[in-house]
Design an enzyme around this catalytic site. Structure first.
Site, mmCIF file in Angstrom:
data_model
loop_
_atom_site.group_PDB
_atom_site.id
_atom_site.type_symbol
_atom_site.label_atom_id
_atom_site.label_comp_id
_atom_site.label_asym_id
_atom_site.label_seq_id
_atom_site.Cartn_x
_atom_site.Cartn_y
_atom_site.Cartn_z
ATOM 1 N N GLU A 34 0.802 -1.226 0.000
ATOM 2 C CA GLU A 34 0.000 0.000 0.000
ATOM 3 C C GLU A 34 0.836 1.278 0.000
ATOM 4 O OE1 GLU A 34 -2.930 -0.062 3.101
ATOM 5 O OE2 GLU A 34 -3.892 -1.857 2.344
ATOM 6 N N GLU A 91 -5.038 -8.793 1.358
ATOM 7 C CA GLU A 91 -5.632 -8.458 2.658
ATOM 8 C C GLU A 91 -7.122 -8.256 2.484
ATOM 9 O OE1 GLU A 91 -4.034 -5.073 4.799
ATOM 10 O OE2 GLU A 91 -1.985 -5.690 4.353
#
Ligand code: FCB
Length: 440
Positions: free
Chosen positions: A166, A346
């Site tokens: 991210e 995730e």
């Protein structure tokens, strides 16, 4: 309820990140990271929590591998603490740090669990930050050097390599909201230069990993939230589309199309980053897989971001539970870009858990969240999206960044006083999903 069956080789896993679970923040030669510094700064983290001990995984990893084996995980996604390997970010290698990951990977292999490694999940070496951090281009090659050190040591036992987790969160939460390290607020200029420079560092690391071993699979993990329009009114549709184009494409476009989205460039104006010649070619090198982290969606109308959505359920994080948006998101990504195979790296939810008198954790809401999201991903696969695996966030309750220990995402409960681990109902349910390859 219908039975949903997954392909036989579907890779069921769970994910964690170094700073969130390891602890041992200053042991055996580890250097300081910006997260050590940030969490030690009064007022930054809920309840003054920090990751000094976290789940103490650095010492308890054999027990954690046993729990993974008990659940039946086929894969485990973890990240490496850069300053544990290179205390000053570059230069002298801390062999005790390398040895730790070596033992972890051997343990996983012995348990027949496929390791997925992430090189950087936010715990950046403080020494490099003091030398200009991600803003300073001279620092970018250090990331490639670090990648090469790990590839040489672990490349014989790890097939899947992720550069960043991210990168958008590093830039936005680190330089706009200031809720993450380094805690800078409202500096769009810096945030956008960090965004671009992270991509350059990603490209350099991809090259470094492949130079060590061209047979390894290299990818990146991006956070992508679906964006839904508030209604079918043209103004709402246009607002949602503008939001998607100017934000959600920030990494997808450079990596998979070799340029920034024109609407993103327009929205940034003077904050558009400095791009050097050759950068876009480096950034858009072919990847072997794409990791998608997704938890929720945004609903956007002409009036802006709409929340809460009446009738919707929300998690402790304040994130709406809307599993069908996950299927729409995956279809959109698949439609808009020529993507390599996808792993859901995730997905999960934070809800308050209580230890019941029977010693169990009956976390129906987390279980239900997972069931809904697993189902929608399977439907997306049937729509034609090439999803190869799924990593639940998280293996265990852990240090949730600015929220400290208050957000419980685990399928295993962590008692932060005693560090005792207990598999929750969601973990037991997941175990049956994995064993049967079926969601009911
Ligand atoms: C993601 C992060 C992960 C965790 C989850 C809840 O953005 O990658 O470390 O904090 O959110």
């Amino acid at each position: 309820m219908n039975k949903i069956i997954y392909p036989p080789d579907f890779l069921w896993g769970a994910a964690t990140a170094a700073y969130q679970i390891e602890g041992a923040w200053n042991e055996e030669g580890k250097g300081e990271s910006i997260w050590d510094h940030f969490s030690h700064t009064p007022g930054k983290i809920t309840n003054g929590d920090n990751g000094d001990v976290a789940c103490d995984h650095y010492h308890r990893y054999p027990e954690d591998i046993s729990l993974m084996r008990q659940i039946g995980l086929k894969a485990y996604r973890f990240s490496v603490s850069w300053p544990r390997i290179l205390p000053a970010g570059s230069g002298i290698v801390n062999s005790a740090g390398l040895d730790f990951y070596d033992r972890l990977v051997d343990g996983l292999r012995a348990a027949n669990i496929e390791p997925f490694i992430t090189l950087h999940h936010w715990d950046y070496p403080k020494v490099l930050y003091e030398r200009g951090g991600w803003i300073n281009r001279d620092n970018l090659p250090y990331f490639a050097d670090y990648a090469a050190i790990l590839t040489k040591r672990l490349g014989d036992r790890i097939q899947h390599w992720t550069t960043f987790n991210e990168p958008g969160v590093i830039a936005i939460d680190g330089y706009i909201s200031g809720e993450h390290a380094p805690g800078i607020k409202n500096d769009w200029k810096k945030a956008m230069q960090v965004t671009h420079n992270l991509m350059v560092a990603h490209g350099l690391a991809v090259q470094a990993i492949r130079a060590c071993d061209p047979s390894l699979e290299v990818g990146i993990v991006l956070s992508q939230w679906g964006v839904d329009p508030a209604s079918d009114e043209p103004a709402d549709l246009a607002a949602a589309e503008l939001s998607w184009n100017s934000r959600e494409t920030a990494f997808l476009h450079p990596i998979f199309r070799g340029h920034y989205h024109p609407q993103m460039a327009e929205a940034l104006g003077n904050n558009f980053p400095e791009v050097h010649s050759g950068d876009m070619a480096l950034i858009s090198q072919k990847l072997d897989f794409l990791g998608i982290n997704s938890y929720s969606r945004s609903v956007i109308g002409a009036q802006g971001h709409i929340s809460p959505i009446p009738g919707s359920e929300y998690t402790d994080m304040g994130w709406e539970v809307c599993a069908p948006a996950f299927r729409r998101l995956l279809n959109r990504l698949n439609h808009d870009y020529h993507l390599p195979p996808i792993y859901i790296t995730e997905n999960g939810s934070a809800f308050p858990d209580n230890l019941s008198p029977d010693g169990k954790i009956h976390d129906e809401r987390r279980l239900d969240y997972l069931r809904q999201h697993f189902t929608q991903v399977r439907l997306a696969m049937q729509d034609g999206v090439d999803v190869r695996g799924y990593f639940v966030w998280s293996l265990m309750d852990n240090f949730e960044w600015g929220h400290g220990n208050t957000m419980r995402f685990g399928i295993i409960r962590t008692d932060f006083d005693t560090l005792k681990r207990t598999i929750k109902d969601s973990g037991e349910w997941y175990s049956r999903v994995i064993a049967t390859n079926t969601v009911e």
